[in-house]
Motif scaffolding. Sequence first.
Motif, PDB file in Angstrom:
ATOM      1  N   THR A  96      25.899  -1.188 -33.943  1.00 35.61           N
ATOM      2  CA  THR A  96      25.907  -2.735 -33.718  1.00 35.61           C
ATOM      3  C   THR A  96      25.539  -3.315 -35.555  1.00 35.61           C
ATOM      4  O   THR A  96      25.707  -4.311 -35.571  1.00 35.61           O
ATOM      5  CB  THR A  96      24.417  -3.232 -33.095  1.00 35.61           C
ATOM      6  N   ASP A  97      25.153  -2.463 -36.227  1.00 28.64           N
ATOM      7  CA  ASP A  97      24.889  -2.690 -37.726  1.00 28.64           C
ATOM      8  C   ASP A  97      26.430  -2.440 -38.484  1.00 28.64           C
ATOM      9  O   ASP A  97      25.953  -0.941 -38.776  1.00 28.64           O
ATOM     10  CB  ASP A  97      23.635  -2.310 -38.191  1.00 28.64           C
ATOM     11  N   GLY A  98      26.906  -3.128 -38.927  1.00 25.95           N
ATOM     12  CA  GLY A  98      28.119  -2.511 -39.870  1.00 25.95           C
ATOM     13  C   GLY A  98      27.665  -1.920 -41.184  1.00 25.95           C
ATOM     14  O   GLY A  98      28.451  -1.088 -41.655  1.00 25.95           O
ATOM     15  N   SER A  99      26.404  -2.406 -41.496  1.00 30.79           N
ATOM     16  CA  SER A  99      26.219  -2.038 -42.951  1.00 30.79           C
ATOM     17  C   SER A  99      25.792  -0.477 -43.085  1.00 30.79           C
ATOM     18  O   SER A  99      25.818   0.118 -44.014  1.00 30.79           O
ATOM     19  CB  SER A  99      24.848  -2.767 -43.423  1.00 30.79           C
ATOM     20  N   VAL A 100      25.781   0.224 -41.828  1.00 30.30           N
ATOM     21  CA  VAL A 100      25.518   1.614 -41.752  1.00 30.30           C
ATOM     22  C   VAL A 100      26.701   2.588 -42.292  1.00 30.30           C
ATOM     23  O   VAL A 100      26.619   3.792 -42.649  1.00 30.30           O
ATOM     24  CB  VAL A 100      24.965   2.073 -40.470  1.00 30.30           C
ATOM     25  N   PHE A 101      27.911   1.889 -42.085  1.00 25.09           N
ATOM     26  CA  PHE A 101      29.193   2.643 -42.547  1.00 25.09           C
ATOM     27  C   PHE A 101      29.195   2.716 -44.151  1.00 25.09           C
ATOM     28  O   PHE A 101      29.953   3.596 -44.530  1.00 25.09           O
ATOM     29  CB  PHE A 101      30.255   1.656 -41.845  1.00 25.09           C
TER      30      PHE A 101
END
Length: 443
Positions: free
Chosen positions: A147-152
């Motif tokens: 749900t949090d794209g920043s983790v990519f």
Amino acid sequence: QKNSVTALKDKGIGFKEISIRSYPQGQFASQVLGFVNDDQAGQYGIEQYLDKQLAGEKGQLKAITDVNGVPLAISNDNIQKQPKSGKPVVLTIDIGMQKLTEDALNDAITRTKANSATAVIIDANTGQVKAMANYPSYNPAEYQKQTDGSVFANESVSGAWEPGSVMKPIILSTAFNQGSLSPGSTYYDSMSVQVDDRTINNSYPWGAQTMSMQDIITKSLNTGAVHILKSLGGGDINAQARSVYYDYLTNKFWFGKETGIEQTGESAGTVGGPEEGYGLRVRYANMSFGQGLTVTPLQLASAYGALVNGGVYYQPTLVASVDEQANQPKVKQSSVISPQSSAQIKTILKNALENNNKNAVRPGYELGAKTGTAEIADGSGNYKKDDYNGVYVGFISGQDKTYIMVVRLDEPKSARFASSEAATTWTDISNKILDSYAIRPKN
């Protein structure tokens, strides 16, 4: 399952091969790898950066199909263009180092309750990345669940931040190389220094006394870093001092520029020019001890490689070979500092570690490092009062290998001891490397 269905000998059932992308080790090195999305396009990391090489080329098939587009009959005569397989890519990542690094970051998050953690290990004499890890992480086989794209994002290459005192060896090596100071130089430190309308203090009240160049690193003296900067300008933070330091930062140590690592989303960081903007004397005084500029963990690791390997800056790389063609080490700057200046800084870093981090000392090996506790910008032109980022950067050297390692912890709950927490994790990793790998001792 296919064989069981075939055994039914049902003439109404046919078979078709399809490709899937599998990540059998789950979260392992996920931000380095990236993932392949439902459209078969590489996203993030190596998958996106080398998408063209990895994907190959589609073939072309001419066939009669049913209303759903399913071929009714396929034979070699229908193939108009043969597909081409993607090229095999071998990474420089050492699986063992990567695993123990990821485990150490997980332990650090549990111990310190930090918001995030990052670590990089590179070979100082080739630029090859042996481990690159971030926490939190994700499973690339289940990227849709995030749900949090920043983790990519791979924070090792995209997460530029103000690193703090780990920049002091950089400016000290500049002074050694320029001849404005030597390892035997001393100065009187009153524990504070006035630069225009700002007073710069040390984080610990050592007391006014004569200090050495070793003291600046071992005791992490902000006032000492300002003294080094002044020496580059003949005793003042003038245009000459700023220009010399800027030149070393950007044209020798490669800060403020992308390294060219095989990752998407790399940040160049920020280094203000010597005549750019206002408050230049104060800004460059802050830059001397790692505030007012931003760098990435990978940039730091690469710069420290040049610090301790004799002055050669290697382009960092994650790719050992493509299609069985070896990726040779690439020198981006052959004379960052002289071999003599490199040896002097290496000794100072070694002494600093032996004084401040005895748990990392290992007989027969050379280890040296520097702490950094950085204040965090609050977005309104000031710094947060009670939150800090911690980093520990150093080298592990045996008879035939020298590794540079960076460990960064963002906002651990132990606040002002952020760099000590980073040093604990660094030591955990370095001890495991020396316990587990055939790095021959120097003696």
